[in-house]
Design a protein around this motif. Structure first.
Motif, PDB file in Angstrom:
ATOM      1  N   LYS A 188       7.030   7.150  11.133  1.00 46.23           N
ATOM      2  CA  LYS A 188       6.134   6.032  10.826  1.00 46.23           C
ATOM      3  C   LYS A 188       6.860   4.717  11.059  1.00 46.23           C
ATOM      4  O   LYS A 188       8.009   4.552  10.642  1.00 46.23           O
ATOM      5  N   VAL A 194       8.168   8.653  -1.756  1.00 47.91           N
ATOM      6  CA  VAL A 194       7.131   7.702  -1.363  1.00 47.91           C
ATOM      7  C   VAL A 194       6.043   7.657  -2.427  1.00 47.91           C
ATOM      8  O   VAL A 194       5.645   8.694  -2.965  1.00 47.91           O
ATOM      9  N   TRP A 249       2.110   6.514  13.395  1.00 48.26           N
ATOM     10  CA  TRP A 249       2.242   7.358  12.191  1.00 48.26           C
ATOM     11  C   TRP A 249       1.980   8.787  12.618  1.00 48.26           C
ATOM     12  O   TRP A 249       0.991   9.074  13.288  1.00 48.26           O
ATOM     13  N   MET A 275      -0.346  -2.076   4.637  1.00 54.44           N
ATOM     14  CA  MET A 275      -0.958  -1.238   5.668  1.00 54.44           C
ATOM     15  C   MET A 275      -2.247  -1.832   6.219  1.00 54.44           C
ATOM     16  O   MET A 275      -2.903  -1.240   7.071  1.00 54.44           O
ATOM     17  N   ASP A 278       0.810  -1.199   0.000  1.00 54.69           N
ATOM     18  CA  ASP A 278       0.000   0.000   0.000  1.00 54.69           C
ATOM     19  C   ASP A 278       0.862   1.276   0.000  1.00 54.69           C
ATOM     20  O   ASP A 278       0.381   2.327  -0.376  1.00 54.69           O
ATOM     21  N   ARG A 279       2.086   1.151   0.461  1.00 56.40           N
ATOM     22  CA  ARG A 279       2.921   2.342   0.610  1.00 56.40           C
ATOM     23  C   ARG A 279       4.368   1.956   0.334  1.00 56.40           C
ATOM     24  O   ARG A 279       4.932   1.098   1.017  1.00 56.40           O
ATOM     25  N   THR A 306      -3.118   7.763  -2.850  1.00 56.44           N
ATOM     26  CA  THR A 306      -3.084   8.968  -3.675  1.00 56.44           C
ATOM     27  C   THR A 306      -3.148   8.578  -5.139  1.00 56.44           C
ATOM     28  O   THR A 306      -2.846   7.442  -5.519  1.00 56.44           O
ATOM     29  N   GLU A 329       2.181   6.154  -2.663  1.00 56.45           N
ATOM     30  CA  GLU A 329       1.125   5.590  -1.825  1.00 56.45           C
ATOM     31  C   GLU A 329      -0.088   5.210  -2.655  1.00 56.45           C
ATOM     32  O   GLU A 329      -0.486   5.940  -3.570  1.00 56.45           O
ATOM     33  N   ARG A 330      -0.663   4.102  -2.312  1.00 56.99           N
ATOM     34  CA  ARG A 330      -1.904   3.666  -2.944  1.00 56.99           C
ATOM     35  C   ARG A 330      -3.023   4.684  -2.735  1.00 56.99           C
ATOM     36  O   ARG A 330      -3.892   4.847  -3.589  1.00 56.99           O
ATOM     37  N   GLN A 382       1.179   7.939  -8.787  1.00 50.37           N
ATOM     38  CA  GLN A 382       1.835   6.639  -8.651  1.00 50.37           C
ATOM     39  C   GLN A 382       3.234   6.633  -9.275  1.00 50.37           C
ATOM     40  O   GLN A 382       3.743   5.571  -9.632  1.00 50.37           O
TER      41      GLN A 382
END
Length: 591
Positions: free
Chosen positions: A528, A423, A542, A451, A410-411, A428, A425-426, A431
């Motif tokens: 995190k 980074v 986090w 996550m 996921d991240r 957002t 993140e899924r 990609q």
């Protein structure tokens, strides 16, 4: 031996009418040493029943390997309820939701690319049968028909919110009956036409789940359950938290008012939750109602319930108790005399991290590498939880280009020659990252965190890691070395001195204490990661909040020296933590 059944519009136990006033208490979210304490407080509030889910993934972590010890010792939990003369409602359906990782389904199901979930698909049913062969005989002997506390069991959970396969539901019913389950069976769904149509089973009691509007909710239930007692199987008196969102709260007076309406309607009620507990380890779930709108659940499952995350009564507890006492025509003080003393809390103060182990230097100590032409998801390498690291070599030189992770779950932290790039993140829509490859090429390393698998809705089939390949520009990158990192065993780590850098690292400290007590680890200034105490995974922190502190129940500590390990993915302001006696669930830990 007792008989719990439906007669016309009421429940009866041994031929006497009974109203169920129940509270959800999940044994798998509480250390066993505190089970009796939470159940005593449930009874002292005026409740006569406890309800619990049974998470399949907690009891069968690997195919054919079953666990019923420690926090998974459901029989010990049932015995504690029986000793306190509480009825028990058990919900052992393969899927539980519960904001629990993958809704309680085992991640290893997803190693089969053809696997179909929650329907009449034989490979899925075969796995359920094997699990039920282990689980249900353990429950059957605690049924009220055998002299135990269990009065009812659920076939499937909110199935109408997922599908409409009546053949599958009937199969689950027969799977339970054929293994000796002879107590009342029920289903539970939201009070709408589609949900009750999809989730109900002929001849099985239908119940409803809601948090408000009991009159209209029960009226809709009556359209599908013309006779039988009314029951709200999940009264949502609080709610769960997502990372990056405020801590949920609900006014105690509002909760008490809706509860009173249900009692006045003659209904039975199960509070979801009565005591939430904690998503220890990597067992938190996530929600994803839209494809890219992914929201993982926080470590705390406080739920703004009548008992808070640490088991202490709240204003909501008092308000609910007063409603029950008023309807029973007695003083709530009578029951409150049963309340056990509050658990002691301690502020052990500041703890300096004494040693550090860089993750990338420890990869081979933590796992056995897998070579693959493409990045494989966790499930394909036999991994369920934690992190996974993908490494490949890119030839150079190459000018600045876009690195595409076509589907990351996921991240992902991206490194080029061990230098942190950024980074992906899924959660957002962005990609990609821009990277430049020097002459002679570069090592590309991608660390991906699971996550929490989706626990509800249409995107339940949620494989983790990189699932659709990696491109630099339009060119797919092949030849990967993969290190599965479940982080369930850290004894092989080799530590050195604490240094300042921005790579993922483990930090270790020793905490000497004279007397174990409940405490909270304040992660202010950290970014995190995950915290372990004496080898026990407390869960994630986090700095997005809302949760700032991690709950440490006293039974996880010992008199003398205690080991604390922090796995930090980014970096911190200072390599130290603080153990406090104050739990902060609505803030950020950026201070």
């Amino acid at each position: 031996m007792g008989i719990f059944e439906v007669r016309e519009n009421v429940f009866t136990y041994d031929n006497e009418p009974v109203r169920l006033v129940s509270g959800a208490v999940h044994y798998f979210r509480i250390v066993p040493e505190y089970w009796r304490d939470r159940l005593l407080k449930l009874k002292a509030c005026g409740f006569n029943t406890v309800e619990t889910y049974v998470p399949w993934n907690f009891h069968e972590p690997k195919p054919g390997q079953y666990r019923f010890d420690g926090m998974a010792d459901i029989e010990r939990f049932l015995r504690a309820a029986a000793e306190l003369e509480l009825f028990v409602i058990v919900r052992p359906s393969p899927y539980i939701c519960a904001e629990w990782e993958f809704g309680g389904l085992p991640a290893w199901l997803l190693a089969d690319s053809d696997m179909q979930l929650r329907c009449y698909y034989k490979p899925f049913l075969d796995r359920i049968d094997a699990y039920y062969d282990e689980l249900l005989p353990r429950l059957a002997k605690y049924q009220c028909t055998q002299g135990g506390p269990i009065i009812a069991m659920q076939i499937e959970n909110e199935y109408g919110s997922y599908g409409n396969d009546s053949r599958y539901l009937h199969y689950l019913k027969e799977a339970m009956v054929s293994r000796g389950i002879d107590v009342l069976l029920f289903t539970s769904d939201g009070p709408t036409d589609a949900l009750l149509q999809g989730g109900s089973v002929p001849g099985v009691l239908a119940t409803a789940n809601f948090g408000s509007s009991p009159v209209s909710s029960f009226a809709k239930l009556r359209e599908y359950e013309a006779e039988g007692p009314l029951m709200c199987m999940e009264y949502w008196n609080g709610w769960f938290d997502h990372w990056g969102k405020p801590h949920h709260t609900r006014e105690a007076d509002d909760v008490a008012s809706v509860f009173s309406e249900m009692l006045e309607a003659g209904a039975s009620v199960n509070f979801y939750m009565f005591h939430g507990g904690t998503n220890f380890g990597f067992y938190n779930g996530a929600n994803c109602q839209l494809y890219n709108h992914y929201e993982p659940t926080a470590t705390s499952y406080d739920y703004d319930a009548p008992l808070d995350e640490t088991g202490q009564p709240t204003a909501k507890y008092e308000a609910v108790s007063e409603v029950l006492a008023r309807h029973a025509g007695q003083s709530s003080d009578i029951l409150h005399g049963m309340l056990p003393a509050p658990a002691e809390r301690a502020a052990y103060g500041r703890v300096e991290m004494q040693e550090q182990a860089n993750l990338f230097g420890q990869l081979n100590a933590l796992s056995e590498a897998v070579r693959s032409p493409v990045p494989l998801p966790m499930e394909k390498v036999g991994q369920s939880y934690g992190f996974i690291c993908y490494t490949t070599h890119i030839t150079g030189p190459r000018p600045m280009e876009q690195l595409h992770l076509q589907e990351v779950r996921d991240r992902a932290l991206v490194f080029v020659n061990d230098a942190f790039i950024g980074v992906i993140e899924r959660a957002t829509m962005e990609q990609t990252l821009s990277i430049e490859v020097p002459e002679g090429g570069a090592e590309l390393r991608i660390l991906v965190e699971n996550m929490g698998r989706v626990n509800y809705g249409p995107y339940l089939k949620d494989r983790k890691g990189i699932t659709e390949g990696v491109r630099l520009g339009f060119q797919f990158l092949f030849d990967w070395t993969i290190h599965p990192l479940p982080l369930d065993e850290l004894s092989q780590l080799a530590y050195g001195a604490v240094e300042e850098h921005n790579q993922p690292s483990f930090y270790r400290a020793n905490l000497p204490i004279e007397q174990p007590a409940d405490t909270f680890i304040d992660m202010s200034g950290w970014t995190k990661g995950v915290v372990y105490v004496n080898g026990f995974n407390l869960g994630r922190y986090w700095n997005r909040g809302p949760q700032q502190t991690l709950y440490v129940p006293a039974p996880l500590l010992r008199k003398g020296v205690n080991e604390i390990i922090v796995f930090e993915q980014h970096g911190m302001k200072e390599p130290s933590i603080r153990l406090t006696d104050n739990h902060v669930l609505n803030g950020t830990n950026e201070g």
